[in-house]
Design a protein around this motif. Structure first.
Motif, short mmCIF file in Angstrom:
data_model
loop_
_atom_site.label_atom_id
_atom_site.label_comp_id
_atom_site.label_asym_id
_atom_site.label_seq_id
_atom_site.Cartn_x
_atom_site.Cartn_y
_atom_site.Cartn_z
N LYS A 91 0.83 -1.21 0.00
CA LYS A 91 0.00 0.00 0.00
C LYS A 91 0.86 1.25 0.00
N SER A 92 1.94 1.23 0.77
CA SER A 92 2.84 2.38 0.80
C SER A 92 3.53 2.56 -0.54
N ARG A 93 3.97 1.48 -1.15
CA ARG A 93 4.64 1.55 -2.45
C ARG A 93 3.68 2.08 -3.51
N ALA A 94 2.46 1.62 -3.47
CA ALA A 94 1.47 2.07 -4.45
C ALA A 94 1.16 3.56 -4.26
N ALA A 95 1.08 3.99 -3.01
CA ALA A 95 0.80 5.40 -2.73
C ALA A 95 1.95 6.29 -3.22
N ALA A 96 3.18 5.84 -2.99
CA ALA A 96 4.34 6.61 -3.45
C ALA A 96 4.33 6.75 -4.97
N LYS A 97 4.04 5.66 -5.66
CA LYS A 97 4.00 5.68 -7.12
C LYS A 97 2.88 6.60 -7.61
N GLN A 98 1.71 6.51 -6.99
CA GLN A 98 0.57 7.31 -7.42
C GLN A 98 0.82 8.80 -7.20
N ALA A 99 1.44 9.16 -6.08
CA ALA A 99 1.69 10.57 -5.78
C ALA A 99 2.65 11.19 -6.79
N SER A 100 3.75 10.50 -7.08
CA SER A 100 4.71 11.04 -8.04
C SER A 100 4.13 11.11 -9.44
N GLU A 101 3.35 10.10 -9.81
CA GLU A 101 2.74 10.11 -11.14
C GLU A 101 1.71 11.23 -11.27
N ALA A 102 0.96 11.48 -10.20
CA ALA A 102 -0.04 12.56 -10.23
C ALA A 102 0.63 13.91 -10.44
N PHE A 103 1.74 14.13 -9.72
CA PHE A 103 2.42 15.41 -9.89
C PHE A 103 3.11 15.49 -11.23
N LEU A 104 3.62 14.37 -11.72
CA LEU A 104 4.28 14.36 -13.02
C LEU A 104 3.31 14.81 -14.11
N LEU A 105 2.09 14.32 -14.06
CA LEU A 105 1.07 14.74 -15.03
C LEU A 105 0.81 16.24 -14.93
N HIS A 106 0.75 16.74 -13.70
CA HIS A 106 0.55 18.18 -13.49
C HIS A 106 1.74 18.98 -14.03
N LEU A 107 2.94 18.50 -13.72
CA LEU A 107 4.15 19.22 -14.12
C LEU A 107 4.24 19.37 -15.62
N ARG A 108 3.77 18.38 -16.34
CA ARG A 108 3.86 18.41 -17.80
C ARG A 108 2.87 19.38 -18.44
N THR A 109 2.00 19.97 -17.62
CA THR A 109 1.09 21.01 -18.13
C THR A 109 1.60 22.41 -17.83
N ILE A 110 2.76 22.50 -17.15
CA ILE A 110 3.28 23.78 -16.67
C ILE A 110 4.48 24.21 -17.50
N ALA A 111 4.55 25.49 -17.78
CA ALA A 111 5.73 26.07 -18.42
C ALA A 111 6.46 26.94 -17.40
N PRO A 112 7.78 27.07 -17.50
CA PRO A 112 8.49 27.95 -16.57
C PRO A 112 7.92 29.36 -16.61
N ASN A 113 7.88 30.03 -15.46
CA ASN A 113 7.37 31.39 -15.41
C ASN A 113 8.40 32.38 -15.97
N LYS A 114 8.13 33.65 -15.85
CA LYS A 114 9.00 34.67 -16.45
C LYS A 114 10.42 34.64 -15.89
N HIS A 115 10.58 34.05 -14.70
CA HIS A 115 11.91 33.95 -14.10
C HIS A 115 12.60 32.64 -14.49
N GLY A 116 11.89 31.77 -15.20
CA GLY A 116 12.44 30.47 -15.54
C GLY A 116 12.23 29.44 -14.45
N MET A 117 11.30 29.73 -13.53
CA MET A 117 11.06 28.88 -12.38
C MET A 117 9.71 28.18 -12.48
N PHE A 118 9.55 27.11 -11.71
CA PHE A 118 8.24 26.47 -11.61
C PHE A 118 7.28 27.38 -10.84
N CYS A 119 7.77 27.94 -9.74
CA CYS A 119 6.89 28.74 -8.89
C CYS A 119 7.67 29.82 -8.17
N CYS A 120 8.20 29.49 -7.00
CA CYS A 120 8.87 30.50 -6.16
C CYS A 120 10.16 29.94 -5.59
#
Length: 219
Positions: A91-120
Motif C-alpha cells: 500500500k505504501s509503495r502504491a501510494a508513493a507511485k501514485q503521488a509522483s505520477e499525479a504530480f508528473l502529469l501536473h508538471l507536464r502542463t506547466i511552463a516555466p514562469n518569467k523567471h524560468g522557475m516552476f513557482c517560487c
C-alpha cells in the motif's frame, strides 16, 4: 506533526545512516495515508490538519506558513521521503507511485514562469530535491531551469533574492551539475561567515552548520 518524521528521514539520508526497517515502514505508512487528502497539491501527499493550520519548519529551519507553497513543498518532500524510504509494504509503495505520477502529469502542463522557475524560491528547491532523489523521470530540465533562475537572483553577499539561503544550499548539495557547484562556490564566503558566528547548539543550527560545511567541502 507528520513533517517531523519526514525530516528524520532527511537527517538520516544527509548523514548517510539508515533508519531501522520497522521505523521506515511506519513513517511510510503514515505518509501514505495522506495521499490526495484535503490540502494536497496536485494529488500528492497532504499536510496534516495541524500543519495546514500552523505551517511547517523545513529541514534547515525555515518556516513555511500556511499557503499554496506549503502544500506544494510538503508534497515534494513527502514524495522524496518515500523514494528514500523505499517501503516494502504494498500500500505504501502504491501510494508513493501514485503521488509522483499525479504530480508528473501536473508538471507536464506547466511552463516555466518569467523567471524560468516552476513557482517560487521555496517551491523550486523542493522540486529539485524530488527530482534529485530519482523521482519525476524525464523532467530533469526543471533543475537546469531553476539553477539558471537562481544565478539570475544572486544578491551581492553570497545569497540570493527570493530563495531561502540554507534550504537552497541543502538542495544544491544533492545536484551533480556544474551549475550547482557554481552557485555553491558563489555562496562560500557567506557560508564561512555563518560558521564563524553560529554559536547555538539548537537542532536547526547543527543542521545548518552541517549543510554549509558540506557546501564548502564540495567547492
Amino acid at each position: 506533526m507528520l513533517f517531523d518524521p519526514i525530516n528524520k528521514v532527511n537527517d538520516a539520508h544527509f548523514h548517510g545512516t539508515k533508519l531501522p526497517a520497522e521505523e521506515r515502514e511506519k513513517i511510510a505508512a503514515a505518509i501514505a495515508q495522506q495521499l490526495g487528502q484535503p490540502g494536497s497539491y496536485a494529488g500528492m501527499f497532504a499536510p496534516t490538519a495541524a500543519e495546514l493550520s500552523k505551517g511547517i519548519n523545513l529541514f534547515t529551519g525555515e518556516r513555511v506558513q500556511p499557503s499554496a507553497s506549503l502544500r506544494h513543498v510538503y508534497g515534494e518532500e513527502a514524495c522524496r521521503a518515500m523514494l528514500l524510504l523505499d517501503p516494502k509494504e504494498s500500500k505504501s509503495r502504491a501510494a508513493a507511485k501514485q503521488a509522483s505520477e499525479a504530480f508528473l502529469l501536473h508538471l507536464r502542463t506547466i511552463a516555466p514562469n518569467k523567471h524560468g522557475m516552476f513557482c517560487c524560491g521555496t517551491c523550486d528547491p523542493a522540486l529539485w530535491r524530488h527530482i534529485s532523489a530519482g523521482g519525476l523521470k524525464g523532467e530533469e530540465d526543471w533543475i537546469k531551469f531553476g539553477l539558471k533562475a537562481l544565478h539570475a537572483h544572486r544578491h551581492t553577499d553570497g545569497r540570493w533574492r527570493r530563495f531561502p539561503f540554507f534550504y537552497t544550499l541543502y538542495a544544491l548539495t544533492e545536484i551533480d551539475l556544474p551549475e550547482a557547484r557554481r552557485e555553491m562556490k558563489y555562496s562560500a564566503r557567506e557560508c564561512e561567515r555563518y560558521l564563524k558566528r553560529a554559536k547555538s547548539s539548537t537542532a536547526t543550527t547543527v543542521r545548518r552548520k552541517a549543510v554549509v560545511e558540506r557546501v564548502l567541502t564540495l567547492t
